[in-house]
Motif scaffolding. Structure first.
Motif, PDB file in Angstrom:
ATOM      1  N   LEU A 195     -26.844  32.560 -35.805  1.00  0.00           N
ATOM      2  CA  LEU A 195     -25.855  32.082 -34.843  1.00  0.00           C
ATOM      3  C   LEU A 195     -26.516  31.828 -33.490  1.00  0.00           C
ATOM      4  O   LEU A 195     -26.273  30.784 -32.861  1.00  0.00           O
ATOM      5  N   VAL A 196     -27.359  32.746 -33.051  1.00  0.00           N
ATOM      6  CA  VAL A 196     -28.075  32.566 -31.787  1.00  0.00           C
ATOM      7  C   VAL A 196     -29.026  31.375 -31.884  1.00  0.00           C
ATOM      8  O   VAL A 196     -29.116  30.558 -30.955  1.00  0.00           O
ATOM      9  N   LEU A 197     -29.722  31.241 -33.006  1.00  0.00           N
ATOM     10  CA  LEU A 197     -30.625  30.106 -33.204  1.00  0.00           C
ATOM     11  C   LEU A 197     -29.857  28.783 -33.206  1.00  0.00           C
ATOM     12  O   LEU A 197     -30.301  27.795 -32.606  1.00  0.00           O
ATOM     13  N   ASP A 198     -28.701  28.765 -33.870  1.00  0.00           N
ATOM     14  CA  ASP A 198     -27.836  27.570 -33.855  1.00  0.00           C
ATOM     15  C   ASP A 198     -27.427  27.216 -32.429  1.00  0.00           C
ATOM     16  O   ASP A 198     -27.480  26.051 -32.036  1.00  0.00           O
ATOM     17  N   ALA A 199     -27.003  28.213 -31.667  1.00  0.00           N
ATOM     18  CA  ALA A 199     -26.580  27.955 -30.282  1.00  0.00           C
ATOM     19  C   ALA A 199     -27.750  27.459 -29.443  1.00  0.00           C
ATOM     20  O   ALA A 199     -27.595  26.529 -28.634  1.00  0.00           O
ATOM     21  N   PHE A 200     -28.934  28.011 -29.643  1.00  0.00           N
ATOM     22  CA  PHE A 200     -30.132  27.586 -28.908  1.00  0.00           C
ATOM     23  C   PHE A 200     -30.481  26.141 -29.233  1.00  0.00           C
ATOM     24  O   PHE A 200     -30.724  25.329 -28.338  1.00  0.00           O
ATOM     25  N   TYR A 201     -30.491  25.793 -30.521  1.00  0.00           N
ATOM     26  CA  TYR A 201     -30.803  24.422 -30.919  1.00  0.00           C
ATOM     27  C   TYR A 201     -29.713  23.460 -30.435  1.00  0.00           C
ATOM     28  O   TYR A 201     -30.008  22.344 -30.025  1.00  0.00           O
TER      29      TYR A 201
END
Length: 167
Positions: A77-83
């Motif tokens: 979820l954090v990686l999705d938000a970062f991308y």
């Protein structure tokens, strides 16, 4: 720098050779989005009985209760938000980007359109991953409350029937 996964190679009109490369981060996010989409589909598909629905909900909720799965999902979820933060500008002005609201002589080249398409695709992958995460959590919560309410209604109905039998 060589990429570990080259999708295709082609030549442009100007004679330069372009290699389409797939970023491993986007591939991982795409696979995670597809898994989330499958779980959301399982939660909303019609099933023959409430017992099957409860089994599906309990299985998915049981996955979430596992600490490694929870940390793994929150990490994605954090990686999705970062991308998504870095590609969301691709969604801000699509009519101008594709030449719909600009004069003909200022229309973008095919290479520019291809780059814009790639950014929009990546925004879709990360945005849908975020969306599916929150939808899945909400579906599990709603169905859990629904099953609790049904169990309570069954208990009340059973108590009423016992009271009628005693009278």
């Amino acid at each position: 720098v060589e990429c570990w996964l080259a999708v295709s190679t082609f030549s442009t009109a100007s004679g330069t050779t372009v290699t389409m490369e797939l970023d491993p981060g986007w591939l991982v996010l795409l696979i995670f989005m597809m898994i989330e989409g499958f779980l959301v589909f399982l939660m909303i598909m019609p099933v023959p009985s409430n017992d099957v629905r409860r089994f599906i909900r309990d299985s998915i909720a049981g996955l979430w209760e596992s600490q490694p799965v929870r940390y793994f999902s929150i990490g994605f979820l954090v990686l999705d938000a970062f991308y998504f933060w870095f590609v969301c500008d691709a969604l801000l002005h699509p009519l101008y980007d594709f030449g719909i609201l600009t004069p003909i002589d200022m229309s973008p080249t095919c290479e520019v359109k291809q780059a814009m398409y790639r950014e929009e695709r990546n925004a879709f992958i990360s945005g849908m991953g975020l969306f599916f995460f929150f939808v899945l959590n909400r579906l599990v919560d709603i169905q859990d409350k629904l099953h609790r309410a049904r169990d309570l209604a069954k208990q009340v109905k059973a108590m009423e029937q016992e009271a009628k039998k005693e009278n």
